[in-house]
Design a protein around this motif. Structure first.
Motif, PDB file in Angstrom:
ATOM      1  N   ARG A  36      35.981  47.370  47.436  1.00 50.34           N
ATOM      2  CA  ARG A  36      35.860  48.426  48.448  1.00 50.34           C
ATOM      3  C   ARG A  36      34.547  48.293  49.229  1.00 50.34           C
ATOM      4  N   THR A  37      33.508  47.881  48.506  1.00 40.26           N
ATOM      5  CA  THR A  37      32.170  47.829  49.122  1.00 40.26           C
ATOM      6  C   THR A  37      31.681  46.386  49.166  1.00 40.26           C
ATOM      7  N   LYS A  38      31.140  46.022  50.312  1.00 45.21           N
ATOM      8  CA  LYS A  38      30.620  44.667  50.497  1.00 45.21           C
ATOM      9  C   LYS A  38      29.344  44.481  49.663  1.00 45.21           C
ATOM     10  N   LYS A  39      29.215  43.343  48.999  1.00 40.90           N
ATOM     11  CA  LYS A  39      27.964  42.970  48.323  1.00 40.90           C
ATOM     12  C   LYS A  39      27.749  41.500  48.637  1.00 40.90           C
ATOM     13  N   SER A  40      26.496  41.087  48.752  1.00 43.68           N
ATOM     14  CA  SER A  40      26.264  39.677  49.076  1.00 43.68           C
ATOM     15  C   SER A  40      26.163  38.818  47.812  1.00 43.68           C
ATOM     16  N   HIS A  41      25.882  39.473  46.668  1.00 41.61           N
ATOM     17  CA  HIS A  41      25.672  38.716  45.434  1.00 41.61           C
ATOM     18  C   HIS A  41      26.324  39.411  44.244  1.00 41.61           C
ATOM     19  N   LEU A  42      26.651  38.609  43.251  1.00 45.21           N
ATOM     20  CA  LEU A  42      26.938  39.180  41.931  1.00 45.21           C
ATOM     21  C   LEU A  42      25.567  39.272  41.263  1.00 45.21           C
ATOM     22  N   ASN A  43      25.150  40.472  40.942  1.00 44.83           N
ATOM     23  CA  ASN A  43      23.839  40.650  40.306  1.00 44.83           C
ATOM     24  C   ASN A  43      24.049  41.125  38.886  1.00 44.83           C
ATOM     25  N   LEU A  44      23.630  40.319  37.921  1.00 42.33           N
ATOM     26  CA  LEU A  44      23.775  40.776  36.544  1.00 42.33           C
ATOM     27  C   LEU A  44      22.690  40.210  35.644  1.00 42.33           C
ATOM     28  N   ILE A  45      22.477  40.883  34.546  1.00 41.03           N
ATOM     29  CA  ILE A  45      21.463  40.438  33.584  1.00 41.03           C
ATOM     30  C   ILE A  45      22.200  39.979  32.339  1.00 41.03           C
ATOM     31  N   ILE A  46      22.037  38.692  32.051  1.00 38.40           N
ATOM     32  CA  ILE A  46      22.682  38.123  30.869  1.00 38.40           C
ATOM     33  C   ILE A  46      21.563  37.602  29.972  1.00 38.40           C
ATOM     34  N   GLU A  47      21.594  37.991  28.710  1.00 36.60           N
ATOM     35  CA  GLU A  47      20.558  37.595  27.740  1.00 36.60           C
ATOM     36  C   GLU A  47      19.162  37.770  28.337  1.00 36.60           C
ATOM     37  N   ASN A  48      18.926  38.947  28.891  1.00 34.75           N
ATOM     38  CA  ASN A  48      17.631  39.336  29.466  1.00 34.75           C
ATOM     39  C   ASN A  48      17.235  38.556  30.719  1.00 34.75           C
ATOM     40  N   THR A  49      18.137  37.721  31.222  1.00 34.46           N
ATOM     41  CA  THR A  49      17.805  36.942  32.421  1.00 34.46           C
ATOM     42  C   THR A  49      18.580  37.483  33.632  1.00 34.46           C
ATOM     43  N   PRO A  50      17.856  37.906  34.696  1.00 32.00           N
ATOM     44  CA  PRO A  50      18.578  38.343  35.905  1.00 32.00           C
ATOM     45  C   PRO A  50      19.211  37.144  36.614  1.00 32.00           C
ATOM     46  N   ILE A  51      20.456  37.316  37.016  1.00 31.67           N
ATOM     47  CA  ILE A  51      21.185  36.235  37.680  1.00 31.67           C
ATOM     48  C   ILE A  51      21.719  36.769  39.006  1.00 31.67           C
ATOM     49  N   GLU A  52      21.559  35.985  40.070  1.00 34.34           N
ATOM     50  CA  GLU A  52      22.090  36.389  41.382  1.00 34.34           C
ATOM     51  C   GLU A  52      22.962  35.259  41.897  1.00 34.34           C
ATOM     52  N   ILE A  53      24.231  35.549  42.087  1.00 27.80           N
ATOM     53  CA  ILE A  53      25.162  34.516  42.566  1.00 27.80           C
ATOM     54  C   ILE A  53      25.749  34.959  43.908  1.00 27.80           C
ATOM     55  N   PRO A  54      25.547  34.166  44.962  1.00 25.84           N
ATOM     56  CA  PRO A  54      26.092  34.569  46.268  1.00 25.84           C
ATOM     57  C   PRO A  54      27.624  34.645  46.235  1.00 25.84           C
ATOM     58  N   VAL A  55      28.165  35.704  46.825  1.00 26.16           N
ATOM     59  CA  VAL A  55      29.631  35.830  46.892  1.00 26.16           C
ATOM     60  C   VAL A  55      30.051  36.371  48.255  1.00 26.16           C
ATOM     61  N   GLY A  56      31.251  36.004  48.662  1.00 26.58           N
ATOM     62  CA  GLY A  56      31.826  36.589  49.876  1.00 26.58           C
ATOM     63  C   GLY A  56      32.910  37.564  49.447  1.00 26.58           C
ATOM     64  N   ILE A  57      32.584  38.840  49.510  1.00 27.72           N
ATOM     65  CA  ILE A  57      33.582  39.843  49.092  1.00 27.72           C
ATOM     66  C   ILE A  57      34.362  40.317  50.311  1.00 27.72           C
ATOM     67  N   GLN A  58      35.686  40.284  50.211  1.00 18.80           N
ATOM     68  CA  GLN A  58      36.522  40.799  51.308  1.00 18.80           C
ATOM     69  C   GLN A  58      36.828  42.273  51.036  1.00 18.80           C
ATOM     70  N   THR A  59      36.576  43.093  52.034  1.00 18.28           N
ATOM     71  CA  THR A  59      36.856  44.525  51.867  1.00 18.28           C
ATOM     72  C   THR A  59      38.140  44.919  52.607  1.00 18.28           C
ATOM     73  N   LYS A  60      38.680  43.965  53.365  1.00 19.05           N
ATOM     74  CA  LYS A  60      39.942  44.188  54.094  1.00 19.05           C
ATOM     75  C   LYS A  60      40.722  42.889  54.043  1.00 19.05           C
ATOM     76  N   ILE A  61      42.027  43.012  54.179  1.00 14.59           N
ATOM     77  CA  ILE A  61      42.830  41.785  54.247  1.00 14.59           C
ATOM     78  C   ILE A  61      43.994  42.054  55.190  1.00 14.59           C
ATOM     79  N   SER A  62      44.246  41.085  56.109  1.00 16.99           N
ATOM     80  CA  SER A  62      45.315  41.350  57.083  1.00 16.99           C
ATOM     81  C   SER A  62      46.520  40.440  56.860  1.00 16.99           C
ATOM     82  N   THR A  63      46.322  39.308  56.153  1.00 15.47           N
ATOM     83  CA  THR A  63      47.491  38.453  55.874  1.00 15.47           C
ATOM     84  C   THR A  63      47.661  38.312  54.368  1.00 15.47           C
ATOM     85  N   LYS A  64      48.892  38.188  53.966  1.00 11.29           N
ATOM     86  CA  LYS A  64      49.211  38.073  52.546  1.00 11.29           C
ATOM     87  C   LYS A  64      48.623  36.782  51.970  1.00 11.29           C
TER      88      LYS A  64
END
Ligand SMILES: NC(=O)c1ccc[n+]([C@@H]2O[C@H](COP(=O)([O-])OP(=O)(O)OC[C@H]3O[C@@H](n4cnc5c(N)ncnc54)[C@H](OP(=O)(O)O)[C@@H]3O)[C@@H](O)[C@H]2O)c1
Length: 290
Positions: A36-64
């Motif tokens: 629903r909401t655009k984000k530029s990264h997956l931001n998460l902390i795994i084993e105390n380490t912050p990780i930022e992974i770029p992602v392209g999130i689609q909030t709309k879709i017009s073709t199947k």
């Protein structure tokens, strides 16, 4: 040349972020993110380490879109508004995984595909959003699915040294155990708007016991096979939790978001009525927290 497996993840919140993180570690996948909401990264902390992974999130879709897999990481009360995604992201080829705790997880998808294409999946992975906007996931996620060819195939999508995909014979019993545990803990913490420190007193331990026993009655009537010492086992587990431990229901209450009452205590109360069993404590909780 081996074709890549196309996987869509719908709902990039706490669980969607964790699942995306584990899937993107396999370079054989072509991942698509929908939310629903655009984000530029997956931001998460795994084993105390912050990780930022770029992602392209689609909030709309017009073709199947034709996907091999669609992994749905929504809360139960978010399904209605998300319906338009299902018709755009599901074809006869798509295998679907529904990751959420509760019962009858396939029901909202049956207008879009057949039941044998859907894999219900429970998850044990307490994940909360930190003040810095990173999802904190302190433990290795444990996913539980029914023993099946689809379950096996789903497991093969992951590198299982970092995520546990558990296949069980009696998925209904596992679902009920998880539901009773999370509905009892979540509801009591929400009623008191406090963390697990409240369970130090006998009064609150008794409240936990009574609510859990009421829910277990319904679970057993529905065919779940639950050991007689289950409540005491859950209480012993509760005593080992840190005092500051909350629950996803409490986090939603405190963040002024809708809590998953319908999928949890609401479902227990509904099935209680179906089996002619009184559920006064669950009913009271629904009235107080609605
Ligand atoms: N979090 C945990 O610790 C945990 C643990 C065990 C099980 N679970 C279960 O896992 C399931 C998912 O929970 P969660 O904690 O990941 O929920 P969440 O953080 O609220 O994530 C849901 C995501 O779906 C998105 N969404 C909502 N409505 C949508 C729509 N109409 N179209 C597209 N995207 C939409 C939300 O967007 P916005 O970003 O705009 O809100 C959010 O990103 C729940 O059933 C929960 O009980 C969670």
């Amino acid at each position: 040349m081996k074709t890549r497996t196309t996987i869509g993840i719908l709902g990039i919140g706490a669980i969607g972020t964790v699942i995306s993180y584990h899937l993107q570690r396999n370079s054989q996948h072509e991942l698509y993110y929908f939310s629903r909401t655009k984000k530029s990264h997956l931001n998460l902390i795994i084993e105390n380490t912050p990780i930022e992974i770029p992602v392209g999130i689609q909030t709309k879709i017009s073709t199947k879109k034709t996907l091999d897999w669609l992994i749905i990481c929504l809360k139960e009360h978010q399904y209605l508004e998300a319906k338009h995604w299902f018709s755009m992201l599901i074809t006869s080829k798509t295998q679907i995984v529904i990751i959420r705790n509760g019962l009858h997880l396939k029901t909202p998808l049956l207008d879009f595909t057949s039941g044998n294409k859907i894999l219900e999946c429970l998850i044990d992975c307490p994940t909360q959003l930190s003040k810095t906007g990173f999802y904190q996931c302190p433990n290795m996620p444990i996913l539980t699915v029914a023993e099946s060819a689809l379950g096996m195939y789903f497991k093969s999508l992951f590198n299982t040294t970092n995520i546990n995909i558990n296949q069980v014979k009696d998925f209904k019993t596992e679902s009920w155990k998880k539901l009773c545990e999370s509905a009892t803990l979540g509801a009591i913490l929400c009623l008191h708007n406090d963390t697990c420190r409240i369970f130090k007193t006998k009064q609150l331990q008794d409240q936990y016991r009574n609510l859990m026993n009421e829910s277990l009655q319904v679970a057993r009537a529905d065919g779940a096979i639950i050991e007689s010492n289950f409540v005491e086992k859950m209480l012993a587990k509760l005593m080992h939790y840190p005092e500051t431990k909350g629950s996803s229901m409490l986090a939603d209450l405190r963040n002024k978001k809708p809590i998953e009452l319908g999928a949890k205590n609401g479902m227990i109360s509904l099935l209680g009525k179906y089996y002619n069993l009184d559920t006064p404590i669950n009913d009271l909780i629904i009235r107080k927290l609605s």
